[in-house]
Design an enzyme around this catalytic site. Sequence first.
Site, mmCIF file in Angstrom:
data_model
loop_
_atom_site.group_PDB
_atom_site.id
_atom_site.type_symbol
_atom_site.label_atom_id
_atom_site.label_comp_id
_atom_site.label_asym_id
_atom_site.label_seq_id
_atom_site.Cartn_x
_atom_site.Cartn_y
_atom_site.Cartn_z
ATOM 1 N N GLU A 138 22.585 -63.692 -23.827
ATOM 2 C CA GLU A 138 22.270 -63.919 -22.417
ATOM 3 C C GLU A 138 20.881 -63.351 -22.101
ATOM 4 O OE1 GLU A 138 25.577 -61.913 -20.679
ATOM 5 O OE2 GLU A 138 26.992 -63.107 -21.854
ATOM 6 N N GLU B 274 30.628 -64.018 -23.973
ATOM 7 C CA GLU B 274 30.478 -63.036 -25.046
ATOM 8 C C GLU B 274 31.289 -63.341 -26.297
ATOM 9 O OE1 GLU B 274 28.916 -61.115 -21.443
ATOM 10 O OE2 GLU B 274 30.745 -62.252 -21.868
ATOM 11 N N GLN C 275 24.909 -58.227 -23.807
ATOM 12 C CA GLN C 275 23.892 -57.645 -22.939
ATOM 13 C C GLN C 275 24.129 -56.174 -22.615
ATOM 14 O OE1 GLN C 275 22.786 -59.185 -18.699
ATOM 15 N NE2 GLN C 275 21.486 -60.253 -20.182
ATOM 16 N N ASP D 17 29.510 -52.409 -22.055
ATOM 17 C CA ASP D 17 30.768 -52.604 -21.320
ATOM 18 C C ASP D 17 31.347 -53.998 -21.539
ATOM 19 O OD1 ASP D 17 30.600 -50.130 -19.193
ATOM 20 O OD2 ASP D 17 28.638 -50.977 -19.650
ATOM 21 N N TYR D 18 30.455 -54.990 -21.763
ATOM 22 C CA TYR D 18 30.907 -56.371 -21.910
ATOM 23 C C TYR D 18 31.395 -56.677 -23.324
ATOM 24 C CZ TYR D 18 28.141 -56.626 -17.611
ATOM 25 O OH TYR D 18 27.614 -56.395 -16.361
ATOM 26 N N HIS E 240 27.629 -50.278 -16.054
ATOM 27 C CA HIS E 240 26.382 -50.276 -16.808
ATOM 28 C C HIS E 240 26.106 -48.898 -17.395
ATOM 29 C CE1 HIS E 240 25.829 -54.022 -14.591
ATOM 30 N NE2 HIS E 240 24.912 -54.337 -15.493
#
Length: 798
Positions: free
Chosen positions: A498, A529, A551, A554-555, A596
């Site tokens: 991304e 993802e 990115q 956390d993702y 984040h």
Amino acid sequence: MSQSVTSSLSARLSFEEFKKEVLDDYRLVVASREASLVGRREVLTGKAKFGIFGDGKELAQVAAAKCFQPGDIRSGYYRDQTLMFATGMSDIRKFFAQLYADMSVDNEPASAGRMMNGHYGTRWLDEHGDWKDLTKDPQSSSDISPTAGQMVRALGLAYASKMYRNVQELQTGFERFSDKGNEVIFCTIGDAATSEGLFWESVNAAGVLQVPLALFIWDDGYGISVPRKYQTTKNSISDALAGMQWDDKKGGINIYTIKGWDYAALVSTIQKGIARVREMQIPAIFHIQELTQPQGHSTSGSHERYKSKERLEWEKEWDCLPKMREFLLDNKIATEEEIAAMEEEARNEAREARQQAWTDFLAPIREQIRQATSLCNQVVYEAGDQAQQVAAIVRDLNALKEPIRKDVMQSVGRVLSLCKPGGTALAALRNFYDYIKEDNREKYSSHLYSESRHSAMKVKEVAPEFTHDSPSLNGYEILNKFFDQSFASNPALFAFGEDVGKIGDVNQGFAGLQDKYGALRITDTGIREASIIGQGMGMAMRGLRPIAEIQYLDYLLYALQPLSDDVATLQYRTRGGQKCPIIVRTRGHRLEGVWHSGSPIGMILHSLRGIYVCVPRNMAQAAGMYNTLLQSDEPGLVIECLNGYRLKEKMPANLGQFTVPFGVPEIIREGTDVTIVSYGSILRVLDDAIATYLEPAGISCEVVDVRTLLPFDINHRIVESLKKTNRILFLDEDVPGGASAYMFQQVMEKQGGYRWLDVAPRTLTANAHRPAYATDGDYFSKPNAEDIAAVIREMMQE
């Protein structure tokens, strides 16, 4: 006879050749059905642990197999036995070898007994771990059990073909992996699994990317016991996907629907559809409808519990085997007598393959029993009062009709425990026990990581070189220069994720590089993802070196399933037969806000055994870790410090060559009073604590940056530091009991660090919740300089 299938086949075959091909197809589907029926009986009689079979799907799979060409790749699931037989990627003997969990790579090449039956794969690596030529024969990637997990991998395998066709730098030097991108990726999935998010994400991505993916959906109306109408909008996956149907202006996916019992339509439609996929690299979906499942979902239960009498009668009538039999008779391809004789031959073939597989499975175990018996009988003469017990153990072992390796280990172990040490016979038995224990370790526990000469653990360390005029740059500028050098020197290198392409990622690591190297090598993706990982996985399995970017750390949860179930297990579950050297790039640790500021390292450590986990403290260190991974044949996760991109660092003069050794911590500050073990962004907070509070108080701190968590301190450098200081603190931004507990266990238990303690060891972690927003949220949620100083002062006072 259907005109379409007659025209399709007669264009290349005489009638006699056509007749032979059709009869061979029928012989195979009968043999495959018999394998399913016999396989179920083997489970129910106890010879095998569990069985899941492909009965009811045979005819469609034979039709699909006709379209396989050398170099084509399957990414499928556990109903595909007939497809595997028809393409030559497996056979019935191997099918039964897997059912029995035969540990021989020769007998069971898909997984050497490590996966339950129905999990297929071919061996892409030779005995040295080097790539074979993947273009000479059809290939199958290694299956996993999680439903729809094969979808994201299939997307990546197909994307690799697109790259091989369209990227100029790949036109020479990659002939082992692709014939100029002309391969089709055959993905199979059960209709019920189309409810999974990975299915929808991958189908959408395939339509966007326009890759040569042929997706076969086997639709038998149920997901275990749940009817299709409770799972799929409009009670039809092809109807639900109709908005993606290809049109010449907007693109999309070609969608075909075919009845699974209609041999003529299956052959004709699939051939035409696959030809279009191969030529145009437009994805296609083949919705194979009205299939049956004669034995139910698996050996764990009966489908008669949830199917109505009417449904069961319908399945008998429309089963693909009797329907093909009708086809043969109606079109005078064979007589009733010829068909009956062929059916008996095919069934016998399956039964003979089963018997041979069972014989092969038992032979090495019987040999171990023979050796154990001989050695134990010698022990009897030295066993004294225990002689009768030893003899009884030997009799019981030899009386087993269906022994397994565990029985040998336990029997020998019991004899050893009964007898007092001493004597040559007992020593010989002990040696035998140690031998079979090591042999079983190799069979059951090897290849979690690469054991080839390309292992990341064998990459030569090259130290960074700094000179008096080495420039100080922002962290992102160091990465940018590193990636620039790497893309210039390595044509197999790709990066995507991304915002990676046009703007060069959100932190500018790839700034300007898409313009320099092209939009195919440095590419933007959608927000997806899991399929970003799949995209990278398929590319890495086919000789490319992808950097798949998530990115923010956390993702990573979106991508955890393919990473944990597929990438991390690939070398293990194939016993070194396949590999996936994907690099996953992400960023995390210290920053503001709930989503984040992630440091879910404990989750990662427990989920990703089989993947190297790199936690660089700065971007120069990250570059060295990328260099190590790029020289290896293994997957790695690199977690860059999110708040480090605009901090100044010295740039090594050998930026593109220096390597960071994995599993080797670095002592970045020497001291005598306390050892502090940590990694990543918090090391800068620690520097502040030392400079502001501890050093002025005369407390000498030794700081150890672990650098990689998987592997962790393979040479026990941390315990050597502990011997000097006799105090240790594990400092971590993860939640309590996360990575700190892991590091604690490694040093205290595995390295025996407890022997060198003068005071109780400590862990200092973040709070159990995620950080609140803004600087105060960070300060009060994660360890700060004052917290660190307080804990260390307390340790010094004990």
